[in-house]
Design a protein around this motif. Structure first.
Motif, PDB file in Angstrom:
ATOM      1  N   SER A 210     -30.162  65.462 -15.675  1.00 47.65           N
ATOM      2  CA  SER A 210     -30.271  64.239 -16.460  1.00 47.65           C
ATOM      3  C   SER A 210     -29.214  63.202 -16.101  1.00 47.65           C
ATOM      4  N   ARG A 211     -28.240  63.556 -15.265  1.00 48.49           N
ATOM      5  CA  ARG A 211     -27.209  62.603 -14.851  1.00 48.49           C
ATOM      6  C   ARG A 211     -27.550  61.895 -13.540  1.00 48.49           C
ATOM      7  N   ARG A 212     -28.668  62.251 -12.951  1.00 47.25           N
ATOM      8  CA  ARG A 212     -29.001  61.683 -11.649  1.00 47.25           C
ATOM      9  C   ARG A 212     -30.243  60.799 -11.740  1.00 47.25           C
ATOM     10  N   LEU A 213     -30.320  59.858 -10.827  1.00 46.68           N
ATOM     11  CA  LEU A 213     -31.413  58.905 -10.742  1.00 46.68           C
ATOM     12  C   LEU A 213     -31.604  58.563  -9.277  1.00 46.68           C
ATOM     13  N   PHE A 214     -32.845  58.373  -8.846  1.00 45.53           N
ATOM     14  CA  PHE A 214     -33.093  58.123  -7.429  1.00 45.53           C
ATOM     15  C   PHE A 214     -33.928  56.853  -7.267  1.00 45.53           C
ATOM     16  N   GLY A 434     -23.116  63.782 -12.570  1.00 45.84           N
ATOM     17  CA  GLY A 434     -22.641  65.109 -12.907  1.00 45.84           C
ATOM     18  C   GLY A 434     -21.639  65.701 -11.947  1.00 45.84           C
ATOM     19  N   GLU A 435     -21.008  64.878 -11.102  1.00 49.69           N
ATOM     20  CA  GLU A 435     -20.144  65.444 -10.075  1.00 49.69           C
ATOM     21  C   GLU A 435     -18.732  64.871 -10.075  1.00 49.69           C
ATOM     22  N   CYS A 436     -18.465  63.886 -10.906  1.00 55.25           N
ATOM     23  CA  CYS A 436     -17.230  63.143 -10.719  1.00 55.25           C
ATOM     24  C   CYS A 436     -16.434  63.050 -12.014  1.00 55.25           C
ATOM     25  N   SER A 437     -15.151  63.293 -11.970  1.00 58.28           N
ATOM     26  CA  SER A 437     -14.290  63.142 -13.142  1.00 58.28           C
ATOM     27  C   SER A 437     -12.933  62.620 -12.705  1.00 58.28           C
ATOM     28  N   PHE A 438     -12.116  62.205 -13.673  1.00 55.78           N
ATOM     29  CA  PHE A 438     -10.788  61.666 -13.346  1.00 55.78           C
ATOM     30  C   PHE A 438      -9.950  62.711 -12.648  1.00 55.78           C
ATOM     31  N   THR A 439     -10.064  63.974 -13.102  1.00 54.06           N
ATOM     32  CA  THR A 439      -9.294  65.048 -12.478  1.00 54.06           C
ATOM     33  C   THR A 439      -9.653  65.181 -11.007  1.00 54.06           C
ATOM     34  N   LYS A 440     -10.943  65.096 -10.697  1.00 49.26           N
ATOM     35  CA  LYS A 440     -11.347  65.247  -9.304  1.00 49.26           C
ATOM     36  C   LYS A 440     -10.808  64.131  -8.422  1.00 49.26           C
TER      37      LYS A 440
END
Length: 448
Positions: A210-214, A434-440
């Protein structure tokens, strides 16, 4: 109605009905439709037929059907007869994403799982009067699901040998979501199935995340492919407005394949090019993006105010290109996402190159600002249908851009902006796709 108008305009000719949120399509497949539900289905069928579209009704009984049960077979026939009486003339029976095991009664009645499915499919096909379009989705519907391989799969061999020859078999390619499809890669499965397959293309499907769109163009499929297939269906994004470019470019691909077959597109401008197809789709979409439309195609109701962004005016083509580039395709980032990732990776590892670092940081920050402006333009725009479908994604983009911007400022020891002021008002959860955060951002190369 909107989808049928668009499909007719772009030269597409088939609509397959199989929504997961219709409980009577899968979970409650034994139950017939109520009079009210019949009315909705009849409206869909008539609308499709009035625009020259083939309406295919799909049913998924595989989760709990007892193949050897005369009762279940009778209920299956009753359900499909009901839909047939509504005017539907094309059908699909789907056995995808189910367990291979059989109950004891089926194990005693059939030599294999494939034999059980094929027997039921053949009987239903005959019961419906051998309609010109009858689709069968196998449980092994792509190369990665075949055991031990496509050419040696006992399951596919049984389907190829025993399924009636005029029943079309659905296939997704080497993977559930195949990056590329070519004539050569389909030759093996055609040989095993003893018929050309129909491709059910999941390139733009986003129901698994649900976090992705194409939003990118139809790509990685040779136009010549259509000569080796019985058809191709595109499984789209769940959000209706997100499918303008996918369907528009699919139409371009289809027309290019027809021209190639006639020998009119070889070496000329009519050959399919994803970038040209994307530009044409964007040009046409811009005519609709700034129209005052409500979800469902209705005119926009008058409202007071435009929210916190205040409405900065019309969406520009450059903004839409930015959005498409950030939500491109499952196997490939678009240009804007690639640029962001390249700059972010370089900025993380080259703080010692002060002058060059500041220049690239400035460019990165400007792109983050453009993303924030994109969010405001969508929120303040007249097209509410686009807003409601795309808002979760542009909101995610905005927040991720703010966090990325804050991280770059932190790397630059606060020369641009103070971290605390940048983060003010940003939710505690960030990231897109769904793959990215501040920590990363601080610990790895990061992914948009």
């Amino acid at each position: 109605m909107f989808v049928s108008v668009r499909m007719q305009r772009w030269g597409l000719n088939t609509y397959l009905y199989g929504p997961k949120d219709d409980l009577k399509h899968r979970l409650l497949w034994r139950e017939v439709y109520s009079p009210e539900e019949e009315g909705h289905l009849r409206t869909l069928i008539v609308e499709a037929q009035s625009r020259g579209l083939r309406f295919v009704y799909a049913l998924s009984p595989g989760q709990d059907i007892v193949f050897s049960s005369s009762c279940d077979l009778t209920l299956l026939k009753r359900k499909l007869r009901q839909v047939s009486d509504l005017g539907c003339q094309a059908f699909a029976i789907l056995f995808d994403d189910i367990d291979h095991s059989m109950c004891q009664a089926d194990s005693e009645a059939f030599s294999s799982f494939a034999h059980a499915q094929v027997t039921v499919a053949n009987e239903i096909y005959r019961f419906l009067g051998e309609p010109p379009v009858f689709l069968f989705c196998p449980t092994e519907y792509c190369g990665s699901l075949c055991s031990p391989s496509v050419s040696k799969s006992p399951y596919l061999q049984t389907v190829g040998e025993d399924l009636l020859p005029n029943i079309t078999v659905i296939w997704t390619g080497s993977k559930v979501i195949s990056r590329k499809l070519s004539v050569d890669c389909l030759a093996e499965v055609e040989s095993v199935l003893q018929r050309p397959p129909l491709i059910w293309d999941n390139l733009h499907a986003n129901d698994y995340d649900s976090r992705r769109l194409f939003l990118g163009p139809f790509k990685g499929r040779e136009p010549q492919l259509r000569n080796s297939l019985r058809g191709l269906l595109l499984n789209p994004n769940c959000e209706f407005e997100a499918n303008y470019i996918p369907l528009h470019t699919l139409g371009s691909w289809y027309r290019a394949g027809k021209e190639e077959k006639k020998g009119e597109g070889s070496g000329g401008k009519d050959e399919y090019c994803p970038d040209r197809a994307l530009s044409a789709a964007l040009h046409d979409w811009m005519d609709e993006l700034n129209q005052p439309l409500q979800p469902g195609g209705g005119p926009r109701q008058k409202t007071q105010g435009r929210g916190s962004c205040g409405g900065k005016g019309l969406l520009s083509e450059s903004q839409v290109r930015l959005l498409v580039g950030l939500y491109y395709l499952p196997h490939e980032h678009g240009p804007s996402a690639q640029r962001l990732l390249q700059d972010l990776t370089w900025l993380k590892t080259n703080c010692h190159l002060v002058d060059e670092w500041r220049g690239r940081a400035s460019r990165f920050m400007s792109l983050c600002e453009e993303i924030a402006e994109l969010h405001c333009s969508v929120v303040g725009g007249a097209n509410r249908a686009v807003l409601y479908d795309l808002y979760p994604y542009v909101w995610d983009l905005r927040n991720t851009a703010l966090v990325a911007k804050a991280f770059i400022c932190w790397l630059g020891e606060g020369e641009c902006l103070h971290l605390q002021s940048v983060l003010e008002g940003v939710p505690r959860v960030w990231g897109i796709m769904g793959e990215c955060s501040f920590t990363k951002f601080g610990t790895s190369s990061g992914n948009f």
